[in-house]
Every structure is written in C-alpha cells, then in structure tokens.
Scaffold this motif. Structure first.
Motif, mmCIF file in Angstrom:
data_model
loop_
_atom_site.group_PDB
_atom_site.id
_atom_site.type_symbol
_atom_site.label_atom_id
_atom_site.label_comp_id
_atom_site.label_asym_id
_atom_site.label_seq_id
_atom_site.Cartn_x
_atom_site.Cartn_y
_atom_site.Cartn_z
ATOM 1 N N LEU A 197 1.395 -120.640 49.067
ATOM 2 C CA LEU A 197 0.853 -121.409 50.178
ATOM 3 C C LEU A 197 1.556 -120.921 51.442
ATOM 4 O O LEU A 197 2.779 -121.005 51.553
ATOM 5 C CB LEU A 197 1.101 -122.897 49.945
ATOM 6 N N GLN A 198 0.779 -120.389 52.396
ATOM 7 C CA GLN A 198 1.343 -119.760 53.597
ATOM 8 C C GLN A 198 0.932 -120.561 54.837
ATOM 9 O O GLN A 198 -0.061 -120.243 55.483
ATOM 10 C CB GLN A 198 0.853 -118.312 53.695
ATOM 11 N N PRO A 199 1.704 -121.597 55.188
ATOM 12 C CA PRO A 199 1.310 -122.491 56.290
ATOM 13 C C PRO A 199 1.894 -122.065 57.634
ATOM 14 O O PRO A 199 2.540 -122.861 58.342
ATOM 15 C CB PRO A 199 1.879 -123.830 55.837
ATOM 16 N N ASN A 200 1.690 -120.814 58.019
ATOM 17 C CA ASN A 200 2.290 -120.303 59.258
ATOM 18 C C ASN A 200 1.752 -121.039 60.483
ATOM 19 O O ASN A 200 0.619 -121.529 60.493
ATOM 20 C CB ASN A 200 2.022 -118.809 59.397
ATOM 21 N N HIS A 201 2.575 -121.059 61.535
ATOM 22 C CA HIS A 201 2.177 -121.712 62.786
ATOM 23 C C HIS A 201 2.658 -120.848 63.952
ATOM 24 O O HIS A 201 3.788 -120.335 63.917
ATOM 25 C CB HIS A 201 2.796 -123.115 62.869
ATOM 26 N N PRO A 202 1.844 -120.678 64.999
ATOM 27 C CA PRO A 202 2.224 -119.758 66.084
ATOM 28 C C PRO A 202 3.442 -120.184 66.884
ATOM 29 O O PRO A 202 4.044 -119.350 67.574
ATOM 30 C CB PRO A 202 0.969 -119.717 66.974
ATOM 31 N N THR A 203 3.824 -121.463 66.823
ATOM 32 C CA THR A 203 5.041 -121.905 67.513
ATOM 33 C C THR A 203 6.054 -122.521 66.558
ATOM 34 O O THR A 203 7.011 -123.166 67.000
ATOM 35 C CB THR A 203 4.706 -122.932 68.622
#
Length: 463
Positions: free
Chosen positions: A162-168
């Motif tokens: 599960l890759q829950p990346n966020h730009p900030t």
C-alpha cells in the motif's frame, strides 16, 4: 579478435567478449541502444543467442563482466558462490540449462536448492534465451517464502504494498489513503511511504504515525518510510519504530556509490534492524528496490547491458535476506524501456531472474506519462506477473501517484487479480480482513472501522 563465435545462415558472427555477447543476445531495449550495446539487427541478435546457448555455465565463473579487483559487487558474487549448490547444473551449457529449467526435473524442491550456486550473469544469460511464457512458467515453480509480521511468498498468495504517498507528506492525507487501501484489502506486504522530503525528522514523524495506526487497529503488517539507509540508521539509533530498512540498490559498486551506499553500510543497517527484533512471524527486515537502466543512467554500467546489470543488483539484495525486493520496472522512463512491449518484457525478466536467485520478488507495474505505454499494457503485465507467482505488487489510490508523478496500479486492480486468479492475501492479513469485516460474511464495507478512522481524521487525532 572475437572470443565468441556463431555461424548463422552461412555467415560467421564474432563477439569480442562476454559483455558484448550478452548485450547482443538481449531483447531489444531503448537503453541498450542508447548505450551503443544493442545488436545491430535481428540476425545478429539471433546469432548471439545461438553462441550464448552453447556457452558452458562454468564460463561465468571465470569470465567476469566487471573485474573482480574493481568492483565489490563482483567480489560478493564470486566469494559467496556455492559450488556444491552449483554441482547439479555445472556440466550444462546455457541452452541446456534453459531446457532443464523448463523440464519436470526442475521442480520446486530442485529450484529452491539452486540459488546459492547461481551467479546473476548465469541467470541473466538463460533469460535471454527464453520467450515470455518460459519466464512465466519457470518463475511460477520458484517458491521463496519470507516473513516479518506477515508470511509472504506462499503458493496461491499475492501480497501488496500500500503506497499512500502525499506531495507534502501531510499525515492526515496519508492516513486517508491508507484507510482507502485497507478497505480494498491492500497492504499485507508493507504500508510504505516515499517521503516528499527525505530527512530524519520528517521520516520519524511519518514512522510514528504509521506505527500508531498499525498498533491501534492491530494490523498484521509492516510499515516503512523509504528514507535513505543512512537516515534509517540514525532513526534506529534514536529509538523510532523502524520495521523495514529500505534502500535502492544497483548492480555495480560505482552505481551504488551514486545511491550513497556500499555493502558495509547495508550490512550495518541490516544488523541494526535485526537487533530490534520487531517481527512476530519472522525477522526478514530489509526492503530493496531496483530497476533496469539505473546503472546506465549514471554511466556506471561498465559496458554491460542493462538487464544483466539489473540482475547483478539481486546479488546485493540476496546478501541481506530481505523481506521484499521489487523492480520499479517502468519508472526510469522511455530512454531505457521505450514502450509497453519493452516494459512487459523487462518486468517478466526481472521477476524470473530474482526468483531464480532466491529473492522474494515483486514489481511496481508502472510507467511514466512520456513513455509509449498505457494502462492496458499494465493490465497485461500485472496479470502475467500474478500468473507467474509474483510475491507482491504495488498499488496506489486511483493508480496515479500524486507525489512521484507516475502511473502504477490501483487498489481495484488488486481486486481484479484476486477474483480472476483466486490469489489471496498473506494468511495473517487475510484473517485480519475477515475479523474487521472487510471480507467475509457479506460485509463489503467495514462500517465500524471506517467510521472510527474517519472520526480520528476529522478530530485531528491523526497528525
């Protein structure tokens, strides 16, 4: 003077050294063309494959594609080679090795005993003689089982990152994406964040948040912030909750220096992670990512084709008994894998080579928007890899990673694969999904879990 020869259609073809022979025998890749290593024609490619097929496997123990004295990865490969494990296939040529791998004699038990006796170059060589269906068929027979809080690689199972990346790196945004993935049954391999800002303090904040969620909801999985390994060593020294140590690795010493690592640093991190003893069903505590073209992109490939260099990276990973290894197959861009056909071929090659070398091999089935590829190509690759017994796949919300700006798989794609092929999550995670009402008993949405989680987000308790 050419060292290796083949006569094809009455024409004699010569190849000056093993590097040139391996490169000429490779499936077409834009990266090899960019480096001036690709075969000049289909006829030359076929001649190289005939010459390679007649080459004894023992050749790869003597003719080294990167000099021993110049490269610690070569020294690792040579110094750890197990001649007893090699003995059952030591008399074979590359072509005969292919035939044996495809035979009934190469069953799961035989393949499980073989990896210490194989060098990456042997495995890369035999892959160059194989059709896609050969790569799938042999990889499916390879069984590599690892464990931390979940057991991965069991037959009939397909795990997911599960890759829950966020730009900030907003923790509430990451938590919301994490909930979304969990509701689709994704996350048994790892819940792993690529941080937008890679430093120790930010990584610690993300690790604390993930570990709090994991413990509060009793999720049987492992978490990872994909910070640089030297950061992770410092984080472990500070006592933060590190499950898996992550690092991108490559197939030459110089390429790894470009990543800011060497074998000594990886060994220090591995030993520190094992000392933490945070696993419950196992202690495989390393996570590595690789990808064809990484050494070429930094000019550290030593004139070796990108697929062979990629396979050498698996020797680095193998030395540290990882829980997870995956190729980020289409991420580096069309300069190295031009279109969907090349990405699919590379993904199947990487999976085959990793599994044959004894690694728990997964894949980020992905592409960048300037490549000649689309989601239909990814549908094909994810289905083929799942049929081949891939250990895990990566999934992101909506298949669009909004931080890294590339296309991967969606949570829905994992449901499709489980429905189509009957593959299931890791057993510990599968039991938790049933307990929470995500699966089983006709419950399609675990209302209690979702409502509680959302209240925490609204109340600011996830921060």
């Amino acid at each position: 003077m050419a060292r290796y020869h083949c006569t094809l259609g009455g024409e004699r073809h010569g190849f000056a050294d093993l590097r040139i022979l391996l490169a000429a025998a490779s499936a077409p890749k834009s990266g090899d063309g960019l480096a001036g290593l690709a075969a000049g024609s289909a006829k030359v490619r076929m001649a190289a494959r005939f010459a390679l097929a007649d080459l004894p496997l023992k050749t790869f123990l003597e003719d080294l594609v990167v000099p021993y004295e110049d490269d610690e990865v070569t020294r690792l490969i040579v110094d750890t080679h197990d001649r007893a494990a090699f003995a059952p296939v030591s008399s074979l040529t590359v072509g005969e090795f292919r035939d044996w791998l495809l035979s009934d004699a190469a069953d799961a038990a035989a393949l499980a005993a073989l990896p210490p006796g194989l060098t990456p170059e042997m495995v890369a060589a035999v892959s160059k003689l194989m059709r896609n269906q050969d790569l799938i068929g042999v990889a499916r027979k390879c069984r590599v089982v690892t464990a931390f809080r979940t057991t991965l690689g069991l037959e009939g199972r397909l795990a997911t990152r599960l890759q829950p990346n966020h730009p900030t790196d907003d923790t509430r945004g990451i938590a919301a994406s994490t909930l979304d993935g969990l509701l689709y049954g994704v996350g048994d391999a790892v819940i792993g964040i690529n941080p937008a800002t890679d430093n120790v303090s930010n990584a610690v904040a993300l690790m604390d948040m993930l570990d709090t969620l994991r413990q509060e909801y009793r999720i049987p999985t492992q978490t990872c912030v994909l910070t640089h390994v030297t950061n992770c060593i410092e984080i472990m020294n500070r006592g933060a909750p590190v499950d898996l140590v992550f690092q991108s690795v490559a197939g030459t010493q110089a390429a790894n220096v470009g990543f800011g690592v060497d074998l000594a640093v990886l060994r220090e991190a591995h030993d520190a992670a094992r000392t933490l003893d945070r696993g419950t069903v196992g202690q495989n505590a390393m996570y590595f990512e690789t990808g064809q073209g990484s050494a070429l992109s930094s000019g550290t490939h030593h004139g070796v084709d990108q697929q062979t260099v990629e396979t050498r990276a698996y020797a680095v990973a193998r030395a540290f008994a990882p829980l997870l290894v995956n190729t980020v197959v289409g991420f580096i861009g069309p300069e190295y894998l031009y279109d969907g056909k090349q990405i699919i071929r590379a993904g199947l090659e990487d999976h085959f080579c990793g599994k044959l070398l004894g690694l728990p091999m997964g894949c980020d089935v992905c592409y960048t928007n300037h490549a000649e590829a689309d989601q239909d190509d990814m549908d094909d690759l994810m289905t083929l890899l799942s049929a081949a017994g891939c250990t895990f796949l990566i999934a992101v919300p909506g298949s669009d990673d909004v931080m890294l700006n590339y296309q991967s798989l969606s949570f829905h794609d994992i449901l499709y694969l489980r429905s189509l092929l009957g593959v299931r999550p890791a057993p510990e995670f599968e039991a938790w999904l049933a307990e929470m009402g995500v699966t089983g008993g006709g419950a399609r949405r675990p209302v209690q879990l979702e409502a509680r989680f959302v209240r925490q987000l609204v109340d600011g308790r996830v921060a």
